[in-house]
Motif scaffolding. Structure first.
Motif, PDB file in Angstrom:
ATOM      1  N   UNK A 142      -3.442  19.942  13.440  1.00  0.00           N
ATOM      2  CA  UNK A 142      -3.322  19.830  11.986  1.00  0.00           C
ATOM      3  C   UNK A 142      -2.225  20.778  11.501  1.00  0.00           C
ATOM      4  N   UNK A 143      -1.441  20.322  10.548  1.00  0.00           N
ATOM      5  CA  UNK A 143      -0.379  21.127   9.956  1.00  0.00           C
ATOM      6  C   UNK A 143      -0.869  21.719   8.633  1.00  0.00           C
ATOM      7  N   UNK A 144      -0.508  22.969   8.382  1.00  0.00           N
ATOM      8  CA  UNK A 144      -0.883  23.634   7.143  1.00  0.00           C
ATOM      9  C   UNK A 144       0.369  24.246   6.512  1.00  0.00           C
ATOM     10  N   UNK A 145       0.419  24.210   5.191  1.00  0.00           N
ATOM     11  CA  UNK A 145       1.584  24.737   4.488  1.00  0.00           C
ATOM     12  C   UNK A 145       1.134  25.440   3.213  1.00  0.00           C
ATOM     13  N   UNK A 146       1.684  26.646   2.990  1.00  0.00           N
ATOM     14  CA  UNK A 146       1.442  27.364   1.754  1.00  0.00           C
ATOM     15  C   UNK A 146       2.758  27.587   1.026  1.00  0.00           C
ATOM     16  N   UNK A 147       2.725  27.652  -0.319  1.00  0.00           N
ATOM     17  CA  UNK A 147       3.955  27.853  -1.076  1.00  0.00           C
ATOM     18  C   UNK A 147       3.630  28.333  -2.490  1.00  0.00           C
ATOM     19  N   UNK A 148       4.682  28.604  -3.267  1.00  0.00           N
ATOM     20  CA  UNK A 148       4.548  29.004  -4.661  1.00  0.00           C
ATOM     21  C   UNK A 148       4.995  27.865  -5.562  1.00  0.00           C
ATOM     22  N   UNK A 149       4.227  27.636  -6.615  1.00  0.00           N
ATOM     23  CA  UNK A 149       4.586  26.629  -7.614  1.00  0.00           C
ATOM     24  C   UNK A 149       4.900  27.326  -8.942  1.00  0.00           C
ATOM     25  N   UNK A 150       6.018  26.928  -9.558  1.00  0.00           N
ATOM     26  CA  UNK A 150       6.441  27.483 -10.844  1.00  0.00           C
ATOM     27  C   UNK A 150       6.309  26.421 -11.934  1.00  0.00           C
ATOM     28  N   UNK A 151       5.748  26.807 -13.066  1.00  0.00           N
ATOM     29  CA  UNK A 151       5.794  25.906 -14.219  1.00  0.00           C
ATOM     30  C   UNK A 151       7.229  25.710 -14.676  1.00  0.00           C
ATOM     31  N   UNK A 152       7.991  26.798 -14.710  1.00  0.00           N
ATOM     32  CA  UNK A 152       9.376  26.751 -15.181  1.00  0.00           C
ATOM     33  C   UNK A 152      10.104  27.936 -14.566  1.00  0.00           C
ATOM     34  N   UNK A 153      10.761  27.707 -13.444  1.00  0.00           N
ATOM     35  CA  UNK A 153      11.362  28.805 -12.682  1.00  0.00           C
ATOM     36  C   UNK A 153      12.314  29.631 -13.543  1.00  0.00           C
ATOM     37  N   UNK A 154      12.135  30.963 -13.486  1.00  0.00           N
ATOM     38  CA  UNK A 154      12.991  31.874 -14.215  1.00  0.00           C
ATOM     39  C   UNK A 154      12.573  32.131 -15.648  1.00  0.00           C
ATOM     40  N   UNK A 155      11.528  31.447 -16.083  1.00  0.00           N
ATOM     41  CA  UNK A 155      11.090  31.582 -17.468  1.00  0.00           C
ATOM     42  C   UNK A 155      10.360  32.907 -17.697  1.00  0.00           C
ATOM     43  N   UNK A 156      10.629  33.534 -18.832  1.00  0.00           N
ATOM     44  CA  UNK A 156       9.907  34.726 -19.255  1.00  0.00           C
ATOM     45  C   UNK A 156       8.793  34.385 -20.244  1.00  0.00           C
ATOM     46  N   UNK A 157       8.647  33.122 -20.560  1.00  0.00           N
ATOM     47  CA  UNK A 157       7.649  32.708 -21.549  1.00  0.00           C
ATOM     48  C   UNK A 157       6.245  32.964 -21.013  1.00  0.00           C
ATOM     49  N   UNK A 158       5.364  33.558 -21.807  1.00  0.00           N
ATOM     50  CA  UNK A 158       4.013  33.890 -21.318  1.00  0.00           C
ATOM     51  C   UNK A 158       3.181  32.670 -20.979  1.00  0.00           C
ATOM     52  N   UNK A 159       3.532  31.500 -21.522  1.00  0.00           N
ATOM     53  CA  UNK A 159       2.734  30.312 -21.198  1.00  0.00           C
ATOM     54  C   UNK A 159       3.128  29.693 -19.860  1.00  0.00           C
ATOM     55  N   UNK A 160       4.231  30.135 -19.269  1.00  0.00           N
ATOM     56  CA  UNK A 160       4.652  29.631 -17.958  1.00  0.00           C
ATOM     57  C   UNK A 160       4.136  30.552 -16.860  1.00  0.00           C
ATOM     58  N   UNK A 161       3.599  29.976 -15.798  1.00  0.00           N
ATOM     59  CA  UNK A 161       3.011  30.787 -14.735  1.00  0.00           C
ATOM     60  C   UNK A 161       3.370  30.247 -13.364  1.00  0.00           C
ATOM     61  N   UNK A 162       3.103  31.068 -12.333  1.00  0.00           N
ATOM     62  CA  UNK A 162       3.273  30.679 -10.930  1.00  0.00           C
ATOM     63  C   UNK A 162       1.917  30.753 -10.245  1.00  0.00           C
ATOM     64  N   UNK A 163       1.763  29.974  -9.169  1.00  0.00           N
ATOM     65  CA  UNK A 163       0.485  29.947  -8.454  1.00  0.00           C
ATOM     66  C   UNK A 163       0.742  29.650  -6.983  1.00  0.00           C
ATOM     67  N   UNK A 164      -0.218  29.997  -6.138  1.00  0.00           N
ATOM     68  CA  UNK A 164      -0.124  29.737  -4.699  1.00  0.00           C
ATOM     69  C   UNK A 164      -0.790  28.408  -4.395  1.00  0.00           C
ATOM     70  N   UNK A 165      -0.048  27.542  -3.709  1.00  0.00           N
ATOM     71  CA  UNK A 165      -0.540  26.200  -3.385  1.00  0.00           C
ATOM     72  C   UNK A 165      -0.656  26.028  -1.871  1.00  0.00           C
ATOM     73  N   UNK A 166      -1.463  25.036  -1.487  1.00  0.00           N
ATOM     74  CA  UNK A 166      -1.744  24.793  -0.065  1.00  0.00           C
ATOM     75  C   UNK A 166      -1.968  23.302   0.140  1.00  0.00           C
ATOM     76  N   UNK A 167      -1.484  22.800   1.291  1.00  0.00           N
ATOM     77  CA  UNK A 167      -1.739  21.404   1.665  1.00  0.00           C
ATOM     78  C   UNK A 167      -1.776  21.303   3.181  1.00  0.00           C
TER      79      UNK A 167
END
Length: 529
Positions: A142-167
């Motif tokens: 089985x293959x596993x992958x983790x990464x970071x997801x950005x709502x809007x890369x480079x944004x300083x807006x407080x409503x934009x966030x990043x999270x750790x994803x997995x598949x």
């Protein structure tokens, strides 16, 4: 601890002299053919070697799903090679909207078009890392992958966030599970220390998945015990003073993102989980590399230990020098740890070497060894990428790194052979005899007689002719004496194995001296029904 001793080794340039911009490197070893190596670099470069790294061929990766860098490579247990990278199309808003994995069945000479994770435009996906389960667990291959997801890369807006994803993928990367969020405390989208970054999965002996990342001046961790269907709630397991994003002179940008590893060898440290990273807790002029270890599946962790061995000062920091961009691997045939990093301990200013760190005692102590033969001075105006890498198997160690001159980058490896095994004479009385025979009384079974000359940690397992573990007969610590074991002719799932030739493999290490090289014996088993 025995003195560090490596055989003489050559440096090999991997990248073609005509390519001047490769960076962010990865390297992998075919578990079925250790002379077959594969490597990759930003943005579309791939490299292959069929002669244990002495010569390399270079190519450019293409896919209709897009190829946009952050390369990561792994082999599965059957020798299939996978190249993970950013995907999408160079137009707004769907650029970098998925992770893509391409497969090679010939050691990296040619590649399929690949399969991608679910498209999540306009969110941006970044910094993925791929691993394959090479164990005999139910999740093998089985293959596993983790990464970071950005709502809007480079944004300083407080409503934009990043999270750790997995598949995960169970069909050789063709399709991927619905991405699962692992973190419970989102980061920002600035791509700095308040951003969640650095998710690298590691596989345990029974198919456990361990993964860590960095954010908010700390290392965060979670695990899965069901093949990635669910994960524990994330926990903060170590401090990272100063954060993962920091300045190193001469480097366009630098980070100390973590590497997560697990020992699945038959060494004394089987099952141990390790995490290394770099930070500047000792000041901006003194980046250091640290390691923590868990021996209970990530439930408890050791204190941070310094990996680089330049003169230690008070507070656990090294002498005032920069050690940065660390990566680490485990030789899963021996359980030894090898780290690679850039190092300036011998110089003033930005002059840079490449060092290895090795541990033969499960991270309790490390020895450092310079592997680069020529210094270089990186130029901040030339993007240097975000990571280097290392792989090891059967005592062969392959660090891979970028080297720069005033106008260009090049990719290098050192062909390192760890000669410790030949320098240490095992205690020959450790195992005085191992007798394996078909059972004289019960068809379809075998009897195993083991004689130990001293108290030892042993692992006695049965393998089929392809080298796949069929069943572990016994594991544990036994005093000196004679022991009788039996194999019932079944595999770990309880199914009867067909008649034929099998192999009994004994791995033993003296309990009193874990630094002593272990003894491995193999005996044929003829199963008759």
């Amino acid at each position: 601890m025995p003195a560090l001793s490596f055989a003489q080794f050559p440096l090999v340039r991997i990248s073609d002299p005509l390519s001047t911009d490769p960076e962010e490197v990865t390297i992998a070893i075919d578990p079925l053919n250790p002379s077959s190596l594969a490597a990759a670099a930003n943005i579309q470069y791939y490299y292959s070697s069929s002669d244990a790294g002495h010569t390399w061929a270079q190519g450019i990766l293409n896919s209709t799903l897009g190829v946009f860098g952050d390369p990561s490579m792994t082999f599965d247990a059957e020798g299939r090679l996978y190249f993970a990278h950013l995907g999408g199309f160079a137009r707004t808003p769907s650029w970098l909207d998925q992770m893509v994995v391409q497969r090679s069945d010939n050691g990296g000479l040619t590649w399929n078009n690949g399969g991608g994770t679910a498209i999540d435009s306009p969110r941006m996906q970044d910094k993925e890392w791929i691993v394959a389960d090479q164990t005999t667990s139910p999740y093998r291959n089985t293959l596993y992958m983790g990464w970071t997801q950005f709502d809007n890369y480079g944004s300083y807006a407080p409503m934009d966030s990043s999270r750790i994803m997995f598949a995960s993928s169970t069909d050789q990367g063709a399709t991927w599970s619905k991405p699962l969020r692992l973190d419970s405390h989102a980061g920002d989208c600035v791509d700095s220390d308040a951003t969640v970054e650095g998710a690298q999965p590691a596989i345990g002996p029974n198919g456990e998945i361990y993964i860590s990342w960095a954010a908010h001046n700390a290392i965060h961790f979670t695990r899965s015990l069901d093949g990635g269907k669910s994960f524990d709630t994330e926990r903060t397991i170590a401090s990272m003073p100063g954060g993962w994003a920091f300045e190193v002179p001469g480097i366009y940008r630098c980070n100390g993102l973590p590497t997560t590893l697990c020992d699945v060898s038959h060494s004394h440290n089987r099952g141990s989980v390790y995490i290394i990273w770099a930070d500047q807790r000792a000041g901006v002029n003194n980046t250091d590399i640290f390691l923590i270890k868990s021996t209970d599946g990530g439930m408890n962790w050791s204190n941070a230990k310094l990996l680089n061995t330049d003169t230690v000062r008070s507070g656990g920091a090294s002498s005032v020098a920069q050690q940065f961009f660390p990566s680490m691997t485990i030789d899963q045939t021996t359980g030894r740890l090898y780290g690679v990093f850039y190092d300036r301990r011998e110089h003033i200013g930005d002059t840079t070497d490449v060092y290895l760190a090795r541990s033969i005692d499960g991270g309790k102590s490390f020895e450092n060894f310079k592997v680069s033969s020529e210094v270089f001075i990186p130029q901040k105006r030339i993007f240097f990428g975000d990571y280097i890498h290392i792989a090891a198997q059967n005592g062969r160690v392959y660090p891979i790194w970028m080297r720069s001159d005033t106008t260009a980058l090049s990719i290098w490896t050192a062909l390192v052979t760890d000669t410790l095994q030949s320098l240490v004479t095992p205690t020959q009385s450790l195992v005085t005899d191992l007798i394996v025979a078909s059972s004289p009384t019960t068809a379809g079974s075998a009897s195993l007689v083991l004689s130990l000359g001293e108290s030892s940690n042993i692992d006695l397992s049965i393998y089929d002719v392809s080298g796949r573990e069929v069943q572990e007969v016994v594991r544990g610590t036994f005093a000196s004496g004679e022991y009788h074991f039996g194999w019932n002719g079944k595999n770990g799932a309880g199914s009867a194995m067909p008649s034929g030739m099998y192999f009994c493999r004994l791995h033993a290490r003296a309990e009193s001296n874990i630094a002593t090289a272990p003894i491995t014996l193999v005996r044929k088993v003829l199963l008759l029904r």
